[in-house]
Scaffold this active site. Structure first.
Site, PDB file in Angstrom:
ATOM      1  CD1 TRP A   1       1.071  -4.457  -0.530  1.00  0.00           C
ATOM      2  CD2 TRP A   1       2.193  -6.389  -0.691  1.00  0.00           C
ATOM      3  NE1 TRP A   1       0.821  -4.988  -1.761  1.00  0.00           N
ATOM      4  CE2 TRP A   1       1.500  -6.167  -1.896  1.00  0.00           C
ATOM      5  CE3 TRP A   1       2.974  -7.554  -0.557  1.00  0.00           C
ATOM      6  CZ2 TRP A   1       1.557  -7.063  -2.959  1.00  0.00           C
ATOM      7  CZ3 TRP A   1       3.028  -8.440  -1.613  1.00  0.00           C
ATOM      8  CH2 TRP A   1       2.328  -8.190  -2.797  1.00  0.00           C
ATOM      9  NE  ARG A   2      -3.808  -3.728  -1.411  1.00  0.00           N
ATOM     10  CZ  ARG A   2      -4.369  -4.041  -2.561  1.00  0.00           C
ATOM     11  NH1 ARG A   2      -5.277  -4.999  -2.620  1.00  0.00           N
ATOM     12  NH2 ARG A   2      -4.037  -3.401  -3.657  1.00  0.00           N
TER      13      ARG A   2
ATOM     14  CD  GLU B   1       3.979   0.516  -3.438  1.00  0.00           C
ATOM     15  OE1 GLU B   1       4.268   0.463  -4.648  1.00  0.00           O
ATOM     16  OE2 GLU B   1       2.812   0.369  -3.019  1.00  0.00           O
TER      17      GLU B   1
ATOM     18  CD  GLN C   1      10.984  -2.362 -13.928  1.00  0.00           C
ATOM     19  OE1 GLN C   1      10.445  -2.857 -14.908  1.00  0.00           O
ATOM     20  NE2 GLN C   1      11.492  -1.154 -13.948  1.00  0.00           N
TER      21      GLN C   1
ATOM     22  CG  LEU D   1      12.088 -10.854  -5.730  1.00  0.00           C
ATOM     23  CD1 LEU D   1      12.169 -10.036  -4.459  1.00  0.00           C
ATOM     24  CD2 LEU D   1      10.649 -10.849  -6.253  1.00  0.00           C
TER      25      LEU D   1
ATOM     26  CE1 TYR E   1       3.214   3.798  -7.677  1.00  0.00           C
ATOM     27  CE2 TYR E   1       5.175   2.756  -6.764  1.00  0.00           C
ATOM     28  CZ  TYR E   1       3.817   2.749  -7.007  1.00  0.00           C
ATOM     29  OH  TYR E   1       3.059   1.705  -6.544  1.00  0.00           O
TER      30      TYR E   1
ATOM     31  CG  ASP F   1       1.597   2.276 -11.026  1.00  0.00           C
ATOM     32  OD1 ASP F   1       0.540   2.771 -11.489  1.00  0.00           O
ATOM     33  OD2 ASP F   1       1.627   1.156 -10.480  1.00  0.00           O
TER      34      ASP F   1
ATOM     35  CB  CYS G   1      -8.479  -0.680 -16.249  1.00  0.00           C
ATOM     36  SG  CYS G   1      -8.405   0.395 -17.692  1.00  0.00           S
TER      37      CYS G   1
ATOM     38  CB  CYS H   1     -15.377  -2.188 -20.302  1.00  0.00           C
ATOM     39  SG  CYS H   1     -13.781  -1.668 -20.965  1.00  0.00           S
TER      40      CYS H   1
ATOM     41  CB  CYS I   1     -15.070  -1.200 -15.429  1.00  0.00           C
ATOM     42  SG  CYS I   1     -14.163   0.248 -14.864  1.00  0.00           S
TER      43      CYS I   1
ATOM     44  CB  CYS J   1     -14.582   4.939 -18.730  1.00  0.00           C
ATOM     45  SG  CYS J   1     -13.179   4.493 -19.743  1.00  0.00           S
TER      46      CYS J   1
HETATM   47 FE1  SF4 Z   1     -10.760   0.687 -18.132  1.00  0.00          FE
HETATM   48 FE2  SF4 Z   1     -12.660   2.368 -18.869  1.00  0.00          FE
HETATM   49 FE3  SF4 Z   1     -12.936  -0.195 -19.388  1.00  0.00          FE
HETATM   50 FE4  SF4 Z   1     -13.089   0.683 -16.882  1.00  0.00          FE
HETATM   51  S1  SF4 Z   1     -14.481   1.127 -18.552  1.00  0.00           S
HETATM   52  S2  SF4 Z   1     -11.970  -1.135 -17.600  1.00  0.00           S
HETATM   53  S3  SF4 Z   1     -11.592   2.339 -16.916  1.00  0.00           S
HETATM   54  S4  SF4 Z   1     -11.389   1.152 -20.243  1.00  0.00           S
END
Ligand code: SF4
Length: 326
Positions: free
Chosen positions: A23-24, A36, A41, A79, A119, A137, A191, A198, A201, A207
């Site tokens: 869908w992108r 969407e 769910q 689905l 949403y 969401d 996340c 993290c 991330c 964060c």
């Molecule tokens: Fe999530 Fe923060 Fe960890 Fe990034 S650093 S994965 S935003 S908890």
């Protein structure tokens, strides 16, 4: 919080790390909308093959509007949450009737369509029409809760409501769809609900949860809902190569308005030998379903019908029936 730095870091990560999802590509309003609705769910892995098959069968909004409900449900099979498919078709009919077949681009018009909430309206308008509407969401709630150190339960509507002003503040005028997808992508791949990555991330330096070591405590874990046990005995009633199917009414607690094998007690029939048994989950209901041979003792009710054995898969859309080997 440095909004500009957060936007820059998340957007550049998304540009290089986003998953290649069907869908992108060619993000028309119709394609984005269908994706969407399917993704509510349901996981990306489950949706991807179904999405492509659905669009082969209903390549345009007009083709969806021109199809009967049973046909749409058949292509939604597996689905779950079948009201989504019914609403999709009803919305397509409404777009044809009220908007000349063109998916509307005004927020209120989109929101007025069946099955579309804030949403989904935000997703279609930002991704397909490039309008700067925010979206929130479950993924976005989790990401914001951690990024901004906000304490609450993700499923608490009051907590979710606090996320909209933040989403509104952050959504950029340029490429709002990419920004919204980047937020959801971060929630889906880095996340994640349990053990967020993290170390990998792209926005860790922004964060609060990471800085304070709270990433496993935010959002506050949900109180587990006890599954509600449900027992069904379904009947396999066959005559001259045809099987008796029964359309479950609007009033049924589960699988409403869908065709199924008749439940004992809903048709005048005598249950016989056990054929098979399975368990199945629908929302928070834990079903135990027995399939037994059945023998009619009176004429079938009006909401039942005889269907040729080889055609029953066209009617039985829930994966429950597959589990029973039907
Ligand atoms: Fe999530 Fe923060 Fe960890 Fe990034 S650093 S994965 S935003 S908890």
């Amino acid at each position: 919080m440095n909004d500009a730095g957060l936007r820059r870091d998340l957007s550049s990560w998304y540009a290089r790390a986003k998953r290649d999802l069907p869908w992108r590509k060619n993000s028309t309003p119709y394609r984005v909308w269908v994706s969407e609705i399917m993704l509510q769910q349901t996981t990306v892995a489950a949706v991807t093959p179904k999405y492509e098959a659905f669009l082969r069968r209903f390549p345009t909004l007009a083709s969806l509007a021109a199809s009967g409900e049973d046909e749409v449900l058949k292509h939604w099979a597996g689905l779950g949450y079948y009201s989504r498919a019914r609403n999709l078709r009803r919305a397509a009919l409404s777009v044809v009737a009220d908007h000349g077949g063109e998916f509307p681009s005004g927020f209120d018009d989109v929101l007025a369509l069946p099955g579309i909430g804030r949403y989904t309206a935000g997703a279609v308008l930002s991704i397909a029409f490039r309008k700067p509407f925010p979206l929130v969401d479950g993924n976005v709630i989790r990401v914001f809760s951690r990024l901004f150190g906000l304490k609450g339960r993700a499923k608490d509507p009051a907590f979710a409501a606090k996320m909209w002003p933040i989403a509104e503040r952050l959504v950029p005028k340029a490429n709002p769809g990419d920004w919204n997808q980047a937020l959801m992508e971060l929630g889906a791949t880095i996340c994640t609900p349990d053990s967020p990555s993290c170390g990998a991330c792209p926005v860790a330096k922004h964060c609060v949860a990471f800085e304070k070591g709270l990433q496993d405590k935010l959002p506050v874990p949900e109180i587990a809902r006890k599954p509600v046990p449900v027992k069904w005995t379904c009947l396999w009633i066959e005559k001259d190569g045809k099987v008796l199917l029964w359309r479950r009414s609007e009033k049924e607690r589960l699988l409403k308005n869908l065709w199924g094998l008749p439940e004992a007690g809903r048709v005048d029939a005598k249950p016989g030998l056990l054929i098979t048994k399975t368990s199945h989950s629908i929302t928070h209901h834990a079903l135990t379903v027995e399939l037994r041979e059945g023998e009619l003792t009176a004429a079938p009710p009006s909401e039942a019908k005889w269907v040729a054995r080889r055609e029953i898969r066209d009617y039985l859309v829930s994966s429950l029936w597959l589990k029973l080997g039907v």
